[in-house]
Design an enzyme around this catalytic site. Sequence first.
Site, PDB file in Angstrom:
ATOM      1  N   CYS A 117      -3.981 -10.149 -39.201  1.00  0.00           N
ATOM      2  CA  CYS A 117      -3.411  -9.736 -40.496  1.00  0.00           C
ATOM      3  C   CYS A 117      -3.766 -10.693 -41.629  1.00  0.00           C
ATOM      4  O   CYS A 117      -3.685 -10.329 -42.795  1.00  0.00           O
ATOM      5  CB  CYS A 117      -1.899  -9.623 -40.383  1.00  0.00           C
ATOM      6  SG  CYS A 117      -1.404  -8.517 -39.074  1.00  0.00           S
ATOM      7  N   HIS A 257       1.485  -9.534 -46.976  1.00  0.00           N
ATOM      8  CA  HIS A 257       1.131  -8.669 -45.848  1.00  0.00           C
ATOM      9  C   HIS A 257       2.262  -7.655 -45.662  1.00  0.00           C
ATOM     10  O   HIS A 257       3.438  -7.988 -45.801  1.00  0.00           O
ATOM     11  CB  HIS A 257       0.955  -9.519 -44.589  1.00  0.00           C
ATOM     12  CG  HIS A 257       0.711  -8.700 -43.367  1.00  0.00           C
ATOM     13  ND1 HIS A 257      -0.178  -7.645 -43.370  1.00  0.00           N
ATOM     14  CD2 HIS A 257       1.233  -8.755 -42.115  1.00  0.00           C
ATOM     15  CE1 HIS A 257      -0.188  -7.092 -42.169  1.00  0.00           C
ATOM     16  NE2 HIS A 257       0.658  -7.745 -41.398  1.00  0.00           N
ATOM     17  N   ASN A 287       1.853  -1.109 -41.178  1.00  0.00           N
ATOM     18  CA  ASN A 287       1.103  -2.360 -41.066  1.00  0.00           C
ATOM     19  C   ASN A 287      -0.356  -2.030 -40.713  1.00  0.00           C
ATOM     20  O   ASN A 287      -0.622  -1.489 -39.647  1.00  0.00           O
ATOM     21  CB  ASN A 287       1.767  -3.215 -39.968  1.00  0.00           C
ATOM     22  CG  ASN A 287       1.080  -4.549 -39.744  1.00  0.00           C
ATOM     23  OD1 ASN A 287      -0.002  -4.799 -40.247  1.00  0.00           O
ATOM     24  ND2 ASN A 287       1.726  -5.404 -38.958  1.00  0.00           N
TER      25      ASN A 287
HETATM   26  N1  ACO Z   1      13.053   3.322 -32.033  1.00  0.00           N
HETATM   27  C1  ACO Z   1      14.264   3.116 -31.522  1.00  0.00           C
HETATM   28  N2  ACO Z   1      14.603   1.985 -30.876  1.00  0.00           N
HETATM   29  C2  ACO Z   1      13.641   1.029 -30.753  1.00  0.00           C
HETATM   30  C3  ACO Z   1      12.352   1.194 -31.273  1.00  0.00           C
HETATM   31  C4  ACO Z   1      12.061   2.404 -31.918  1.00  0.00           C
HETATM   32  N3  ACO Z   1      10.863   2.646 -32.445  1.00  0.00           N
HETATM   33  N4  ACO Z   1      11.645   0.073 -31.004  1.00  0.00           N
HETATM   34  C5  ACO Z   1      12.455  -0.762 -30.356  1.00  0.00           C
HETATM   35  N5  ACO Z   1      13.667  -0.182 -30.192  1.00  0.00           N
HETATM   36  C6  ACO Z   1      14.842  -0.722 -29.542  1.00  0.00           C
HETATM   37  C7  ACO Z   1      14.502  -1.801 -28.546  1.00  0.00           C
HETATM   38  O1  ACO Z   1      14.149  -1.227 -27.301  1.00  0.00           O
HETATM   39  C8  ACO Z   1      15.772  -2.595 -28.483  1.00  0.00           C
HETATM   40  O2  ACO Z   1      16.680  -1.900 -27.648  1.00  0.00           O
HETATM   41  P1  ACO Z   1      17.588  -2.724 -26.589  1.00  0.00           P
HETATM   42  O3  ACO Z   1      18.434  -3.631 -27.456  1.00  0.00           O
HETATM   43  O4  ACO Z   1      18.337  -1.661 -25.895  1.00  0.00           O
HETATM   44  O5  ACO Z   1      16.620  -3.473 -25.740  1.00  0.00           O
HETATM   45  C9  ACO Z   1      16.325  -2.495 -29.902  1.00  0.00           C
HETATM   46  O6  ACO Z   1      15.650  -1.386 -30.517  1.00  0.00           O
HETATM   47  C10 ACO Z   1      16.083  -3.739 -30.743  1.00  0.00           C
HETATM   48  O7  ACO Z   1      14.736  -4.104 -30.616  1.00  0.00           O
HETATM   49  P2  ACO Z   1      14.219  -5.431 -31.284  1.00  0.00           P
HETATM   50  O8  ACO Z   1      12.821  -5.681 -30.858  1.00  0.00           O
HETATM   51  O9  ACO Z   1      15.240  -6.488 -31.092  1.00  0.00           O
HETATM   52  O10 ACO Z   1      14.233  -4.991 -32.823  1.00  0.00           O
HETATM   53  P3  ACO Z   1      14.023  -5.882 -34.089  1.00  0.00           P
HETATM   54  O11 ACO Z   1      15.198  -5.790 -34.949  1.00  0.00           O
HETATM   55  O12 ACO Z   1      13.509  -7.250 -33.755  1.00  0.00           O
HETATM   56  O13 ACO Z   1      12.832  -5.111 -34.822  1.00  0.00           O
HETATM   57  C11 ACO Z   1      10.462  -5.228 -35.117  1.00  0.00           C
HETATM   58  C12 ACO Z   1      11.603  -4.937 -34.161  1.00  0.00           C
HETATM   59  C13 ACO Z   1      10.509  -4.221 -36.230  1.00  0.00           C
HETATM   60  C14 ACO Z   1       9.146  -5.102 -34.365  1.00  0.00           C
HETATM   61  C15 ACO Z   1      10.588  -6.650 -35.707  1.00  0.00           C
HETATM   62  O14 ACO Z   1      10.834  -7.573 -34.673  1.00  0.00           O
HETATM   63  C16 ACO Z   1       9.372  -7.087 -36.471  1.00  0.00           C
HETATM   64  O15 ACO Z   1       9.033  -6.525 -37.499  1.00  0.00           O
HETATM   65  N6  ACO Z   1       8.690  -8.158 -36.028  1.00  0.00           N
HETATM   66  C17 ACO Z   1       7.486  -8.644 -36.699  1.00  0.00           C
HETATM   67  C18 ACO Z   1       6.306  -7.910 -36.243  1.00  0.00           C
HETATM   68  C19 ACO Z   1       5.169  -8.182 -37.170  1.00  0.00           C
HETATM   69  O16 ACO Z   1       5.373  -8.343 -38.332  1.00  0.00           O
HETATM   70  N7  ACO Z   1       3.951  -8.276 -36.698  1.00  0.00           N
HETATM   71  C20 ACO Z   1       2.922  -8.574 -37.683  1.00  0.00           C
HETATM   72  C21 ACO Z   1       1.738  -9.006 -37.162  1.00  0.00           C
HETATM   73  S1  ACO Z   1       0.779  -7.618 -36.755  1.00  0.00           S
HETATM   74  C22 ACO Z   1      -0.817  -8.200 -36.475  1.00  0.00           C
HETATM   75  O17 ACO Z   1      -1.125  -9.341 -36.595  1.00  0.00           O
HETATM   76  C23 ACO Z   1      -1.807  -7.164 -35.987  1.00  0.00           C
END
Ligand code: ACO
Length: 330
Positions: A117, A257, A287
Site C-alpha cells: 500500500c 491510504h 482498499n
Molecule cells: N462481516 C461480518 N462479520 C465479520 C466480517 C464481515 N465481513 N469480517 C470479520 N467479521 C467478524 C469476525 O469474524 C469477528 O467475529 P468473532 O468476534 O466472532 O470472531 C468480528 O467480526 C470482529 O472481527 P475483527 O477482526 O476483530 O474486526 P475489527 O474490528 O478488527 O475490524 C478490520 C476488522 C476491518 C479488518 C480491521 O481490523 C482493519 O481495518 N484492519 C486494518 C487492515 C488494513 O488496513 N490493512 C491495510 C493494508 S492492506 C495492504 O497492504 C495490501
Amino acid sequence: MPNTLRSVSIVGTGSYLPKKVLTNADLVRMVDTTDEWITSRTGIRERRIAATDECTSDLGAEAVRRALENADVPSSKVDLILCATITPDMHFPCTAALIQHKIGAPHIACFDIEAACSGFIYGIEIGRQFIMSRTCNTVVVVAAEKLSSIVDWKDRNTCVLFGDGAGAAVLQHSSASHGIMASSLGGDGAHGELLCVPGGGARLPASVATVNSGQHYLKMMGKEIYKHAMKSMQQAVTEALQRAGMKIDDITCIIPHQANMRIIEGLAERLEVPMERFYVNLHRYGNMSAASAAVALDESAREGRFKRGDIILTVAFGAGLTWGANVVKW
Ligand code: ACO
C-alpha cells in the site's frame, strides 16, 4: 553539465477504475456479512472489480495515458516507468515493462516497486531521486492493482475490504517554485507475516497442495495491522514534515491510504487535524493497495481540493510492513 540537484514537480495525474461495481449488498449474497458490519467497521460501500480479461497492466496503462494527457506530455518523452503493485500480471516480467509497451513509450528503463500500500509514496520519492540527480527528465509513477485476483471470495474477513484500480503521476523538473519537498519512508520485515500471500513464491512454490489449501490468497491479521498502521503513519507524517520544514497546520489537504475510515479518523485525532482536511474516497473503491493514494491524489486534484502553491501530504502503510509520506508543494 551543472551538478546541482533539481527540484521535481508532479506535472500531471490520472486514474482508471474498472467499470464493474461490487456493492456491499452484492457481498451479502456471497459471504456471511452485512452492509451494516462493513460500513461501520470500514466505511466501504462499494468497490470496483476488473474484468476477467483486464490485467493490472491494462489498468495501469490507462491511468498512465490519462496522466500524460493531463500533463500534456507525449509518451515518447517518458524516460523511466515505475510501477507499484503487489498484483503484477506475472511474477516476471515486471508490469512496468508491459505498461511501457502498451502506452507506446520508447525502450526506456522500467521496474516494479513491491511496497504494497505504500508503493505509490515510495515511487514518488524514487522517481524524484532520478530527476533530482539529472539521470532522467520525465518519470511516470503508476500504481496499479487487481487485488480481486488474490482475494479469497469465501473469506469474509478480507474479501469485503479490497478493490481494483490504478492511478499515475508524471514527474518532471519544473522551474516554477513548486515540487516534492520531502519524504519519509520506512519498513519492518519482522511483521511480514501479518499481511502476505504465503504460496506461489520461492518459499512455498505452487503445487496442488498449496492451491488446495488456499495459500495463493491474501492473508491478513487485521487487528495487528491496524495497530501498526496508526503508529507508522503518524511517524511518517511527523518525519516528512520535519524534513520539509513544515508544520501540520501548513497542509491544505492530506491524502491518506484508503484502507479503513476508522484508521483515517484515528490519524486525524492523533495529528489534531479536522477530518475536512483529509481526502477520502474509500466508500467508493475500498482498499486498492498502492493504487489507493494514487487515485485519491488524482481525484482530489481534479476536484480542486487544493490549488497551485498549496502544500499537500500523502501518507500510507501496508504489507512489508512498509510506510511512507510525501510533502508536496502543488
Ligand atoms: N462481516 C461480518 N462479520 C465479520 C466480517 C464481515 N465481513 N469480517 C470479520 N467479521 C467478524 C469476525 O469474524 C469477528 O467475529 P468473532 O468476534 O466472532 O470472531 C468480528 O467480526 C470482529 O472481527 P475483527 O477482526 O476483530 O474486526 P475489527 O474490528 O478488527 O475490524 C478490520 C476488522 C476491518 C479488518 C480491521 O481490523 C482493519 O481495518 N484492519 C486494518 C487492515 C488494513 O488496513 N490493512 C491495510 C493494508 S492492506 C495492504 O497492504 C495490501
